[in-house]
Design a protein around this motif. Structure first.
Motif, PDB file in Angstrom:
ATOM      1  N   TYR A 133       0.975  -1.300   0.004  1.00  0.00           N
ATOM      2  CA  TYR A 133      -0.067  -0.115  -0.053  1.00  0.00           C
ATOM      3  C   TYR A 133       0.836   1.279   0.020  1.00  0.00           C
ATOM      4  O   TYR A 133       1.812   1.240   0.910  1.00  0.00           O
ATOM      5  CB  TYR A 133      -0.843   0.026   1.219  1.00  0.00           C
ATOM      6  N   PRO A 134       0.718   2.258  -1.023  1.00  0.00           N
ATOM      7  CA  PRO A 134       1.605   3.431  -0.868  1.00  0.00           C
ATOM      8  C   PRO A 134       1.785   4.043   0.148  1.00  0.00           C
ATOM      9  O   PRO A 134       0.664   4.620   0.913  1.00  0.00           O
ATOM     10  CB  PRO A 134       0.876   4.300  -2.010  1.00  0.00           C
ATOM     11  N   GLY A 135       3.039   4.264   0.674  1.00  0.00           N
ATOM     12  CA  GLY A 135       3.208   4.998   1.589  1.00  0.00           C
ATOM     13  C   GLY A 135       3.183   4.147   3.176  1.00  0.00           C
ATOM     14  O   GLY A 135       3.597   4.490   4.346  1.00  0.00           O
ATOM     15  N   ALA A 136       2.534   2.918   3.250  1.00  0.00           N
ATOM     16  CA  ALA A 136       2.530   2.197   4.371  1.00  0.00           C
ATOM     17  C   ALA A 136       3.669   1.564   4.826  1.00  0.00           C
ATOM     18  O   ALA A 136       4.987   1.461   4.237  1.00  0.00           O
ATOM     19  CB  ALA A 136       1.465   0.741   4.016  1.00  0.00           C
ATOM     20  N   THR A 137       4.024   1.363   6.212  1.00  0.00           N
ATOM     21  CA  THR A 137       5.313   0.770   6.673  1.00  0.00           C
ATOM     22  C   THR A 137       5.021  -0.778   6.645  1.00  0.00           C
ATOM     23  O   THR A 137       6.155  -1.505   6.655  1.00  0.00           O
ATOM     24  CB  THR A 137       5.255   0.993   8.274  1.00  0.00           C
ATOM     25  N   SER A 138       3.958  -1.410   6.590  1.00  0.00           N
ATOM     26  CA  SER A 138       3.709  -2.716   6.440  1.00  0.00           C
ATOM     27  C   SER A 138       2.464  -3.000   5.783  1.00  0.00           C
ATOM     28  O   SER A 138       1.354  -2.191   5.846  1.00  0.00           O
ATOM     29  CB  SER A 138       3.822  -3.441   7.730  1.00  0.00           C
ATOM     30  N   THR A 139       2.523  -3.944   4.790  1.00  0.00           N
ATOM     31  CA  THR A 139       0.987  -4.436   4.115  1.00  0.00           C
ATOM     32  C   THR A 139       0.633  -5.935   4.124  1.00  0.00           C
ATOM     33  O   THR A 139       1.690  -6.907   4.047  1.00  0.00           O
ATOM     34  CB  THR A 139       1.201  -3.981   2.795  1.00  0.00           C
ATOM     35  N   TRP A 140      -0.338  -6.233   4.723  1.00  0.00           N
ATOM     36  CA  TRP A 140      -0.841  -7.685   4.894  1.00  0.00           C
ATOM     37  C   TRP A 140      -2.045  -7.973   3.708  1.00  0.00           C
ATOM     38  O   TRP A 140      -3.070  -7.138   3.657  1.00  0.00           O
ATOM     39  CB  TRP A 140      -1.336  -8.162   6.175  1.00  0.00           C
ATOM     40  N   ILE A 141      -1.938  -8.837   2.789  1.00  0.00           N
ATOM     41  CA  ILE A 141      -2.773  -9.228   1.730  1.00  0.00           C
ATOM     42  C   ILE A 141      -3.497 -10.640   2.349  1.00  0.00           C
ATOM     43  O   ILE A 141      -2.660 -11.514   2.479  1.00  0.00           O
ATOM     44  CB  ILE A 141      -2.182  -9.254   0.342  1.00  0.00           C
ATOM     45  N   LEU A 142      -4.821 -10.634   2.624  1.00  0.00           N
ATOM     46  CA  LEU A 142      -5.508 -11.679   3.314  1.00  0.00           C
ATOM     47  C   LEU A 142      -6.513 -12.568   2.271  1.00  0.00           C
ATOM     48  O   LEU A 142      -6.738 -13.580   2.679  1.00  0.00           O
ATOM     49  CB  LEU A 142      -5.942 -11.435   4.542  1.00  0.00           C
ATOM     50  N   SER A 143      -6.925 -12.084   1.186  1.00  0.00           N
ATOM     51  CA  SER A 143      -8.044 -12.753   0.534  1.00  0.00           C
ATOM     52  C   SER A 143      -7.797 -12.214  -0.880  1.00  0.00           C
ATOM     53  O   SER A 143      -7.435 -11.390  -1.095  1.00  0.00           O
ATOM     54  CB  SER A 143      -9.315 -12.391   1.133  1.00  0.00           C
ATOM     55  N   ILE A 144      -8.107 -13.005  -1.720  1.00  0.00           N
ATOM     56  CA  ILE A 144      -8.584 -12.768  -3.171  1.00  0.00           C
ATOM     57  C   ILE A 144      -9.542 -13.133  -4.022  1.00  0.00           C
ATOM     58  O   ILE A 144      -9.904 -14.354  -3.419  1.00  0.00           O
ATOM     59  CB  ILE A 144      -7.131 -13.110  -4.003  1.00  0.00           C
ATOM     60  N   ASP A 145     -10.268 -12.557  -4.700  1.00  0.00           N
ATOM     61  CA  ASP A 145     -11.219 -13.135  -5.601  1.00  0.00           C
ATOM     62  C   ASP A 145     -11.465 -12.367  -6.869  1.00  0.00           C
ATOM     63  O   ASP A 145     -11.509 -11.345  -7.008  1.00  0.00           O
ATOM     64  CB  ASP A 145     -12.843 -12.726  -4.839  1.00  0.00           C
ATOM     65  N   GLY A 146     -10.841 -12.884  -7.876  1.00  0.00           N
ATOM     66  CA  GLY A 146     -10.606 -12.339  -9.122  1.00  0.00           C
ATOM     67  C   GLY A 146      -9.351 -11.277  -9.088  1.00  0.00           C
ATOM     68  O   GLY A 146      -8.390 -11.748  -8.743  1.00  0.00           O
ATOM     69  N   ASP A 147      -9.591 -10.073  -9.868  1.00  0.00           N
ATOM     70  CA  ASP A 147      -8.546  -9.261  -9.483  1.00  0.00           C
ATOM     71  C   ASP A 147      -8.764  -8.312  -8.163  1.00  0.00           C
ATOM     72  O   ASP A 147      -7.649  -7.698  -7.833  1.00  0.00           O
ATOM     73  CB  ASP A 147      -8.743  -8.051 -10.615  1.00  0.00           C
ATOM     74  N   ASN A 148      -9.492  -8.774  -7.441  1.00  0.00           N
ATOM     75  CA  ASN A 148      -9.820  -8.172  -5.899  1.00  0.00           C
ATOM     76  C   ASN A 148      -9.154  -8.760  -4.981  1.00  0.00           C
ATOM     77  O   ASN A 148      -9.350  -9.931  -4.650  1.00  0.00           O
ATOM     78  CB  ASN A 148     -11.125  -7.743  -5.832  1.00  0.00           C
ATOM     79  N   MET A 149      -8.317  -7.970  -4.046  1.00  0.00           N
ATOM     80  CA  MET A 149      -7.698  -8.398  -3.000  1.00  0.00           C
ATOM     81  C   MET A 149      -7.836  -7.395  -1.931  1.00  0.00           C
ATOM     82  O   MET A 149      -8.129  -6.454  -1.907  1.00  0.00           O
ATOM     83  CB  MET A 149      -6.258  -8.421  -3.174  1.00  0.00           C
ATOM     84  N   VAL A 150      -7.889  -8.021  -0.497  1.00  0.00           N
ATOM     85  CA  VAL A 150      -8.342  -7.350   0.633  1.00  0.00           C
ATOM     86  C   VAL A 150      -7.203  -7.563   1.523  1.00  0.00           C
ATOM     87  O   VAL A 150      -6.676  -8.771   1.526  1.00  0.00           O
ATOM     88  CB  VAL A 150      -9.743  -7.517   1.070  1.00  0.00           C
ATOM     89  N   GLY A 151      -7.243  -6.737   2.588  1.00  0.00           N
ATOM     90  CA  GLY A 151      -6.427  -6.978   3.536  1.00  0.00           C
ATOM     91  C   GLY A 151      -6.090  -5.900   4.623  1.00  0.00           C
ATOM     92  O   GLY A 151      -7.173  -5.252   4.773  1.00  0.00           O
ATOM     93  N   SER A 152      -4.854  -5.406   5.146  1.00  0.00           N
ATOM     94  CA  SER A 152      -4.641  -4.375   5.907  1.00  0.00           C
ATOM     95  C   SER A 152      -3.635  -3.686   5.656  1.00  0.00           C
ATOM     96  O   SER A 152      -2.454  -4.310   5.247  1.00  0.00           O
ATOM     97  CB  SER A 152      -5.008  -4.787   7.464  1.00  0.00           C
ATOM     98  N   TYR A 153      -3.176  -2.581   6.275  1.00  0.00           N
ATOM     99  CA  TYR A 153      -1.787  -1.946   6.150  1.00  0.00           C
ATOM    100  C   TYR A 153      -1.566  -1.163   7.512  1.00  0.00           C
ATOM    101  O   TYR A 153      -2.664  -0.710   8.212  1.00  0.00           O
ATOM    102  CB  TYR A 153      -1.460  -1.078   4.821  1.00  0.00           C
TER     103      TYR A 153
END
Length: 237
Positions: A133-153
């Motif tokens: 994620y732009p400017g984040a100190t850490s990024t977690w990607i937890l799930s995907i469906d097609g082109d869409n991904m979610v998580g947290s930063y």
């Protein structure tokens, strides 16, 4: 649904049809599990000391294994008979969280557990793509469906924000007024996760994405979040 051999907890994290995957604990040791109908199966990686299953897509299951090195993980893909380890190049630790077709997403760590940084990834079976994620100190990607991904930063202030990434654009998903939001899973336009309120209590939520906006559904926030004990395990990987 408690695994009959579990002595310290059963965690179910993925489902497809009548097949459920997850892990269970005997003392401090985790074992992968598959529950189908009324039948339980223990499925452990042959050389690992800990096995966790996260999600399932068709006959493919992704998860994580640990050996003797504390806080260092390897992602794994299990197709019902054989195992493939998933190690992001040059990473100290790699965790796989979800699979959709040929695409696997997760998080890798650079540096030590106490002072390293976390980065999301997408793996298509042959090539790795770092997702930050732009400017984040850490990024977690937890799930995907097609082109869409979610998580947290995590930002420079230490606050945690939910995220949605569509392959081109990043969107922050913050429950209104909260400093901790985490999005765990996406299916179509529906996303679910948790937020922490000012009292330190946790709440589940559902977010619906449409063509013009992303909006929380307050009624869903009354639902208790099942499997909250998994949060530290996801974070620490």
């Amino acid at each position: 649904l408690d695994h009959p051999s579990a002595t310290a907890g059963t965690y179910l994290s993925g489902v497809e049809g009548n097949k459920i995957v997850g892990s269970y604990y005997v003392g401090g040791t985790s074992h992968g599990l598959i529950y189908e109908g009324s039948s339980w199966s223990t499925v452990d990686h042959p050389t690992a000391t800990q096995t966790y299953f996260e999600q399932i897509d068709g006959s493919n299951i992704v998860g994580n294994i640990s050996t003797a090195v504390a806080n260092n993980w390897q992602g794994v893909l299990y197709d019902g008979s054989s195992w493939t380890t998933l190690d992001y190049p040059s990473a100290a630790s790699t965790s796989a969280y979800d699979i959709d077709g040929d695409n696997i997403v997760g998080t890798y760590r650079v540096g030590s557990y106490s002072s390293g940084t976390f980065h999301g990834f997408r793996y298509d079976g042959s090539s790795w793509t770092a997702l930050n994620y732009p400017g984040a100190t850490s990024t977690w990607i937890l799930s995907i469906d097609g082109d869409n991904m979610v998580g947290s930063y995590e930002d420079s202030s230490g606050d945690t924000h939910g995220l949605l990434y569509d392959g081109s654009n990043w969107t922050t998903l913050d429950y209104p007024g909260m400093t901790y939001t985490d999005v765990y899973h996406i299916d179509g336009n529906n996303m679910v996760g948790l937020y922490e309120d000012s009292s330190g209590d946790w709440h589940g939520f559902k977010v619906t994405k449409n063509s013009t906006n992303i909006s929380p559904e307050p009624a869903a926030l009354l639902l208790a979040l099942l499997g909250l004990a998994l949060l530290p395990r996801r974070r620490r990987r």
